[in-house]
Design a protein around this motif. Structure first.
Motif, PDB file in Angstrom:
ATOM      1  N   THR A   1     -38.627 -32.752   9.849  1.00 21.16           N
ATOM      2  CA  THR A   1     -37.679 -32.266   8.521  1.00 21.16           C
ATOM      3  C   THR A   1     -37.206 -31.002   8.670  1.00 21.16           C
ATOM      4  OG1 THR A   1     -39.321 -33.961   7.605  1.00 21.16           O
ATOM      5  CG2 THR A   1     -37.728 -32.159   6.199  1.00 21.16           C
TER       6      THR A   1
ATOM      7  N   TYR B   1     -31.597 -26.918   5.391  1.00 17.91           N
ATOM      8  CA  TYR B   1     -30.524 -26.221   5.736  1.00 17.91           C
ATOM      9  C   TYR B   1     -29.816 -25.866   4.274  1.00 17.91           C
ATOM     10  CZ  TYR B   1     -25.506 -25.586   6.775  1.00 17.91           C
ATOM     11  OH  TYR B   1     -24.265 -25.137   6.811  1.00 17.91           O
TER      12      TYR B   1
ATOM     13  N   GLU C   1     -29.728 -28.743   1.965  1.00 16.23           N
ATOM     14  CA  GLU C   1     -30.155 -29.979   2.313  1.00 16.23           C
ATOM     15  C   GLU C   1     -31.470 -30.295   2.986  1.00 16.23           C
ATOM     16  OE1 GLU C   1     -27.292 -32.473   5.489  1.00 16.23           O
ATOM     17  OE2 GLU C   1     -27.140 -30.445   5.464  1.00 16.23           O
TER      18      GLU C   1
ATOM     19  N   PHE D   1     -33.035 -32.697   6.094  1.00 15.83           N
ATOM     20  CA  PHE D   1     -32.426 -33.776   6.942  1.00 15.83           C
ATOM     21  C   PHE D   1     -33.878 -34.217   7.550  1.00 15.83           C
ATOM     22  CE2 PHE D   1     -31.147 -34.560  11.380  1.00 15.83           C
ATOM     23  CZ  PHE D   1     -30.244 -35.377  10.987  1.00 15.83           C
ATOM     24  N   THR D   2     -34.161 -35.571   7.698  1.00 13.07           N
ATOM     25  CA  THR D   2     -35.374 -35.757   8.139  1.00 13.07           C
ATOM     26  C   THR D   2     -35.316 -37.144   8.916  1.00 13.07           C
ATOM     27  OG1 THR D   2     -37.705 -36.444   7.647  1.00 13.07           O
ATOM     28  CG2 THR D   2     -36.100 -37.084   6.037  1.00 13.07           C
TER      29      THR D   2
ATOM     30  N   ILE E   1     -32.408 -42.364  10.219  1.00 11.05           N
ATOM     31  CA  ILE E   1     -32.120 -40.634   9.633  1.00 11.05           C
ATOM     32  C   ILE E   1     -31.847 -40.702   8.295  1.00 11.05           C
ATOM     33  CG2 ILE E   1     -30.741 -38.917  10.158  1.00 11.05           C
ATOM     34  CD1 ILE E   1     -30.363 -40.055  13.125  1.00 11.05           C
TER      35      ILE E   1
ATOM     36  N   ASP F   1     -30.575 -37.991   5.118  1.00 11.09           N
ATOM     37  CA  ASP F   1     -30.087 -36.668   4.743  1.00 11.09           C
ATOM     38  C   ASP F   1     -29.830 -36.454   3.383  1.00 11.09           C
ATOM     39  OD1 ASP F   1     -28.757 -34.185   4.906  1.00 11.09           O
ATOM     40  OD2 ASP F   1     -26.884 -34.895   5.863  1.00 11.09           O
ATOM     41  N   THR F   2     -30.575 -35.855   2.661  1.00 16.43           N
ATOM     42  CA  THR F   2     -30.221 -35.550   1.323  1.00 16.43           C
ATOM     43  C   THR F   2     -29.930 -34.319   0.967  1.00 16.43           C
ATOM     44  OG1 THR F   2     -32.511 -34.735   0.870  1.00 16.43           O
ATOM     45  CG2 THR F   2     -32.385 -37.197   0.625  1.00 16.43           C
ATOM     46  N   SER F   3     -28.847 -34.034  -0.096  1.00 15.56           N
ATOM     47  CA  SER F   3     -28.564 -32.888  -0.450  1.00 15.56           C
ATOM     48  C   SER F   3     -28.035 -32.657  -1.741  1.00 15.56           C
ATOM     49  CB  SER F   3     -27.225 -32.426   0.691  1.00 15.56           C
ATOM     50  OG  SER F   3     -26.112 -33.018   0.365  1.00 15.56           O
TER      51      SER F   3
ATOM     52  N   THR G   1     -27.235 -38.700  -0.768  1.00 10.35           N
ATOM     53  CA  THR G   1     -27.976 -39.252   0.517  1.00 10.35           C
ATOM     54  C   THR G   1     -27.398 -39.900   1.469  1.00 10.35           C
ATOM     55  OG1 THR G   1     -28.840 -40.993  -0.582  1.00 10.35           O
ATOM     56  CG2 THR G   1     -30.279 -39.380  -0.968  1.00 10.35           C
TER      57      THR G   1
ATOM     58  N   THR H   1     -28.001 -42.485   4.765  1.00 11.22           N
ATOM     59  CA  THR H   1     -29.008 -42.921   5.474  1.00 11.22           C
ATOM     60  C   THR H   1     -28.428 -43.708   6.932  1.00 11.22           C
ATOM     61  OG1 THR H   1     -30.695 -43.490   3.694  1.00 11.22           O
ATOM     62  CG2 THR H   1     -31.139 -44.666   5.783  1.00 11.22           C
TER      63      THR H   1
END
Length: 183
Positions: free
Chosen positions: A55, A58, A65, A67-68, A80, A82-84, A155, A157
């Protein structure tokens, strides 16, 4: 007879609490285990992510964000996420749809489906697309939630390959549902 009625009522209520997306992917309600709570740099939201995942956090002037991904599995067996938290106005109008269309075209993606629903009692919009990247077929789910006039949450995915697509999206959605907004 009274108990049968209560069981039926509980079942109906339980089913209605599902995301439209969970219905779209035919998700069962399984919870991710062995998680760790992560908070974004700007302390706008927190989310539960499996402990063994790689994880990264950023931030810049406009977004914060997380990112994991599960790097212990092959890319075609994981996804993958990504949440922000984003600063900016978000309106679900024709200009928003045009922007999505331009993103799809720029990334050579095909729109598969889309919809509106509530996430944490806030208006949300999602779309599912499909494309190819580096020899892999991949599916991408983008989800936007308007939090206020000047903030929104998103998000993305990415699921690579053609196997267990729904299961991987369901797991991603269950992680997304752990999000708690801190403002």
């Amino acid at each position: 007879m009274k108990y049968l009625y209560l069981i039926l009522l509980f079942s109906i209520i339980s089913c209605s609490n599902k995301f439209e997306l969970e219905k779209r992917f035919d998700c069962s309600t399984s919870k991710i285990k062995n998680t760790k709570q992560f908070t974004d740099f700007r302390k706008n939201y927190k989310i539960e992510i499996p402990k063994n995942w790689k994880t990264n956090l950023y931030y810049n002037s406009f977004q914060s964000e997380i990112f994991t991904a599960d790097t212990t599995k092959q890319l075609t067996k994981t996804y993958i996420l990504d949440t922000s938290f984003n600063l900016g106005e978000l309106k679900f109008d024709t200009s928003f749809i045009k922007k999505i269309d331009s993103v799809l075209i720029a990334n050579d993606l095909e729109l598969v489906s889309y919809g509106k629903e509530k996430f944490n009692k806030k208006p949300s919009y999602w779309y599912l697309s499909k494309g190819n990247k580096k020899g892999f077929t991949y599916h991408q789910l983008d989800f936007f939630t308007k939090l206020s006039k000047t903030n929104y949450f998103s998000t993305t995915t990415k699921v690579y390959g053609e196997h267990n697509i729904n299961e991987r999206f369901c797991e991603s959605i269950s992680i997304q549902k752990t999000v708690v907004f801190l403002e």
